[in-house]
Write a protein that holds these residues in place. Sequence first.
Motif, short mmCIF file in Angstrom:
data_model
loop_
_atom_site.label_atom_id
_atom_site.label_comp_id
_atom_site.label_asym_id
_atom_site.label_seq_id
_atom_site.Cartn_x
_atom_site.Cartn_y
_atom_site.Cartn_z
N LYS A 718 0.84 -1.19 0.00
CA LYS A 718 0.00 0.00 0.00
C LYS A 718 0.88 1.24 0.00
CE LYS A 718 -3.66 2.31 2.65
NZ LYS A 718 -4.51 2.26 3.87
N LYS A 719 0.47 2.27 -0.75
CA LYS A 719 1.24 3.51 -0.82
C LYS A 719 0.64 4.55 0.12
CE LYS A 719 2.82 2.86 -5.57
NZ LYS A 719 2.90 3.46 -6.94
N TYR A 720 1.52 5.38 0.67
CA TYR A 720 1.08 6.31 1.71
C TYR A 720 1.49 7.75 1.38
CZ TYR A 720 0.08 2.19 4.50
OH TYR A 720 -0.44 1.01 4.95
N THR A 753 3.98 10.09 11.45
CA THR A 753 3.87 8.66 11.20
C THR A 753 2.72 8.06 12.00
OG1 THR A 753 5.57 8.24 12.89
CG2 THR A 753 6.29 8.35 10.59
N SER A 754 2.46 8.58 13.19
CA SER A 754 1.33 8.09 13.99
C SER A 754 0.02 8.35 13.28
CB SER A 754 1.33 8.77 15.37
OG SER A 754 0.27 8.32 16.16
N ASN A 755 -0.02 9.42 12.48
CA ASN A 755 -1.26 9.80 11.79
C ASN A 755 -1.27 9.36 10.33
OD1 ASN A 755 -3.21 11.73 13.48
ND2 ASN A 755 -1.09 12.03 14.17
N GLY A 756 -0.51 8.31 10.01
CA GLY A 756 -0.66 7.69 8.71
C GLY A 756 0.23 8.20 7.60
N TYR A 757 1.19 9.05 7.92
CA TYR A 757 2.13 9.53 6.91
C TYR A 757 3.41 8.70 6.92
CZ TYR A 757 -0.45 13.94 6.32
OH TYR A 757 -1.40 14.89 6.04
N ALA A 758 3.98 8.52 5.75
CA ALA A 758 5.38 8.11 5.68
C ALA A 758 6.21 9.38 5.72
CB ALA A 758 5.65 7.35 4.39
N THR A 789 10.56 1.82 -3.32
CA THR A 789 10.29 0.91 -2.20
C THR A 789 8.83 0.49 -2.17
OG1 THR A 789 9.73 2.69 -0.63
CG2 THR A 789 12.06 2.06 -0.81
N GLY A 790 7.97 1.24 -2.87
CA GLY A 790 6.55 0.94 -2.86
C GLY A 790 5.81 1.56 -1.69
N VAL A 791 6.51 2.28 -0.84
CA VAL A 791 5.88 2.87 0.35
C VAL A 791 5.23 4.21 0.02
CG1 VAL A 791 6.32 3.79 2.66
CG2 VAL A 791 7.51 1.71 1.89
N ILE A 792 5.87 4.99 -0.83
CA ILE A 792 5.47 6.38 -1.03
C ILE A 792 4.44 6.50 -2.16
CG2 ILE A 792 6.33 8.62 -1.86
CD1 ILE A 792 8.90 8.10 -0.38
N ASP A 793 3.41 7.27 -1.88
CA ASP A 793 2.43 7.61 -2.91
C ASP A 793 2.96 8.83 -3.66
OD1 ASP A 793 0.32 8.35 -4.48
OD2 ASP A 793 -1.13 8.53 -2.85
N GLU A 794 3.52 8.61 -4.84
CA GLU A 794 4.18 9.69 -5.58
C GLU A 794 3.22 10.80 -5.98
OE1 GLU A 794 3.80 6.21 -8.58
OE2 GLU A 794 3.93 6.53 -6.41
N THR A 816 10.63 22.35 -9.44
CA THR A 816 9.86 21.14 -9.72
C THR A 816 8.44 21.33 -9.23
OG1 THR A 816 9.69 18.74 -9.34
CG2 THR A 816 10.57 20.07 -7.54
N ASP A 817 7.51 20.67 -9.90
CA ASP A 817 6.11 20.67 -9.42
C ASP A 817 5.67 19.27 -9.01
OD1 ASP A 817 5.99 19.48 -11.87
OD2 ASP A 817 4.57 20.90 -12.76
N ARG A 818 6.64 18.46 -8.60
CA ARG A 818 6.34 17.08 -8.21
C ARG A 818 5.62 16.99 -6.87
NH1 ARG A 818 11.33 13.09 -8.91
NH2 ARG A 818 9.63 11.64 -8.41
N PHE A 819 5.69 18.03 -6.07
CA PHE A 819 5.13 17.99 -4.72
C PHE A 819 3.78 18.70 -4.69
CE2 PHE A 819 9.82 18.10 -4.37
CZ PHE A 819 10.00 16.79 -3.93
N LYS A 820 2.84 18.09 -3.98
CA LYS A 820 1.49 18.66 -3.93
C LYS A 820 1.35 19.78 -2.92
CE LYS A 820 -2.36 16.55 -4.41
NZ LYS A 820 -3.53 15.67 -4.18
#
Length: 974
Positions: A718-720, A753-758, A789-794, A816-820
Amino acid sequence: MRKLIPLVWLLCLTLGAAMAQDAKPMSWKDVATWKYMPGSAFKLSPDGQWIAYGIVGLEADGELILQKVSDPDSKKSFPIGNTNFPNFEFSQNSQWLAFKESPKFSEKQANEKSKGKPLKEKVHLIKLGTDEKKTFENAGGFSFNAEASTHLIINLPKEGNADIKGSDLLIHQLSSGKSQNLGNVREHSVNKAGTHLAYTVDAANSQGNGLYLLTLASNSTQVLDTDEAGYQSINWTEKGDAFAALKMKKDKKYKQDRGTVLGVKSLSSPQVTLYEAAKDSTGFDQKYTISPNRKPEWSEDLTRLFYGIHPLVLAEKETPKKELNKDSLAAADSEKLSKILADTTIKSISDLQKAIAKADTAKKADPKKNDAKKPEMTIWHWNDSRLQSRQQVLENMDKNYSFWAMYDLAVKKHIALQDSSMKDLSILPKQRYALGSDNQSYELQGNLDGQAYRDLYIVDLKTGAKTQLFENFYQPSFGSYPRPSTDGTKLLYGKDGHFYVYDIVAKTHTNLTEGLPVTFVDVEDDHNVTDPLVSPLGWSSDSKYVLLRDDWDIWQVPVGGKETALNLTQNGRAEKIRYQYRFILDREEKGIDLSKTNYIRIYGENTKKSGIATLSPAKKGGLTPGAKVLLWEDAMISGLGKAEKAEVFTYTKEKFNEPTQVYLTDASLANGKKVTENAPDAGKFAWSSGVQLVDYVTAKGDSLQAALFLPAGYVEGKKYPTVIYYYEKLSQTLHNWSNPGYSGTGWNPSLYTSNGYAVLIPDIVYKMDDPGMSAVWAVLPAVDAAIKTGVIDEANMGIHGHSWGGYQTSFLITQTDRFKAAAAGAPLTNMISMYDLIYWNSGGGNMSIFEASQGRFTGGPWENWEAYERNSPIYHVKNVKTPLLLLHNDKDGAVDFTQGVEYYNALRRLKKPVIMVQYLGENHGLGKTENRKDYAVRMMEFFDHHLKGQPAPDWMTKGVPRLQLGEHLEERAF
């Protein structure tokens, strides 16, 4: 591209799944009552048989835990009120524990609302192994009488007359339980053996003021000196066989008091030496006096007294009051009245009042005196070695500055050891020589370009003679500065990329490292300095060796004779293990004792493991090559300690999702037993499921790493949503526990991380003249590697940094505009304008920071315009597409508030999505708890909306009009 920590990984997955079912995410409101053990709040009794530690909370009452090591059932808890710094102490004989109890949080809240008098504290005394406890009300500081451990000494704060510096001192005899009260005690200090208490009295009208010595065993007091003066600055020798103090007496001619040095030795029949500078008209420059701003001290052999002197400043003369001549006053008033009556322009009461005021003003004018109002101003001159702002910051320190001087008892002679031509002096061990230093010739240039130079001198402490050691000595890092041997006859210093020893007696310089196969230059230091050296570990206690670090291994280097240098640790460079520092287990050590086992902290650069290794003594002296690893784990191992009088050891261990705990063991450090319960409520909350180490190569070919912290309840595949945080190199924090709290920057990885973020924390290394582009070259490849790694929701990545990290954030979104979403705290945004601004917290200019420190530019903007412009966010602002939350405070003393305003206004002009929050009166980081709470919540709300799709609160979508701000803040406060 990724490394897993196998056993930890499997365990964390298992724990994470269980915690996801039973624990809840920690909210920012939960942080207020979160309880934890502060880093300094653990103590081991001298005999190693008892432990005590404090548990505190920001808005909760704390407790002190006491336990006998061999008996877990002996654990007791005592309330200590609301405090951030638990105050407790074992007696040296390990029979007693004393601790302070502060008022409760509810009492503090009520008192704050009512604006009542300061609340009172208590001191409790416990006899270990019993239920015996005694309480002392309205108590201040406390201590046992050192080694003797026969008395507890408590200061009892006194309310009332601020002119009286003394207060009550309670001396409680532990064996009998009887107490004695000494009144009007200003200062007190016990010698090392705990046999004698020296104290000064400061009473009303100076009645009984003096210096006294109490022999605790016999309870007999000796008057050493009395006068209508202030006595202060008691300073015992290390052995505790003598002490020095000051007597300061008012002199109406001067603004300062005039000082006398008192030296006391032969405690059984005290011999008191008084050096009264004011009476030494031939040996002491009467333009000076002995200063109260430096504690006096004895030489080790008790033949000389050292003290500070500073110039006297004449008091302002009071203008004598003239006797009033009543006849003259009457005539003047009559004349004034006649003029007013003859004035035909007076048409109203208002006109009459103006005429009277004008006449009064004319009467008061004194043609001989300039009564004009003086301007309030500062004159900034280009030749000032320090900026006027820097002079303002240092004004009190400069006013209170004193020069070292010496009084030789044998010849009864005062000798000044320094003056304004040599501003710094360090007395070397054994008090035979001193090291003098002065940078006045180089201060202006150093403040401009950040390169540090100074002149160095040797001062003979028998004669006061000064000899120049170096002119224009370059100091690219702290590692180069001279360090004295333990016998005080040699200096280890760095020059031109090598370490040297200077023999003060023989006056010879010896290069210690030119023949060695490694460099001791810190090759990883990417600042604009030349050949910065890695700081040495220090001198051996016999002054025969120095221990040097090459950033990987520790080298034992002889300073004389035919011995060769030895690589003691051997495998550091080859296996990428850093032998970082030596644990100091004896607080009174003088140099590194090579006849004993030395404990070294070790760290795996590529694995992030840490632990402790030992170096053992060799039969022929020195240490034996080959380190023995005692602890080596996928954890943060640190904090090695030892009982003062027993072979009982402790160390600390933590992981990103496991709070710091203390472990008890022996000299082998094997089979450590956890003896603390830090963070007792940790089981109630969900924590990160584990960590991953991500390897990547920057766009410029540098091999770096990033720490990836998994969210609570992580499910593989699952991605986070992910927040990327950075500040130069931080991957070494992979195993660091982040205690929940309200930081001054709003950031806390444990809460995210406690609240669901990587959370991803990549390293950044810098190329000269490209501090902003260096972040682009490092962070984007790190993100690419972490995505694999499959962890991060890009599609849901945010970035955050504060200060220098805030600069990286504000720059990255122009490239860059890769970040929301992005949150930048106190960012530098215009490198050209920032270069010429002032670092108000220090008062210094930014140019030295830009050229030789964090900025990493070669020269100023006019010499390197394209590089400054290329790396300034403001010049690329039209490229920004990422929503930005900007924090900048109006009293920021590090990054000027105008930097945030520039960026905000430019983005606003271009109709880019930007919100700037400003907390009035706050500095570079938030200080007030209410502000810390508020920003922490807002920043998470900002990321929750952009990265998790949660509804945006009104302050984000509509803003808050000024007239509605008070109501808005009241609704959100908690």
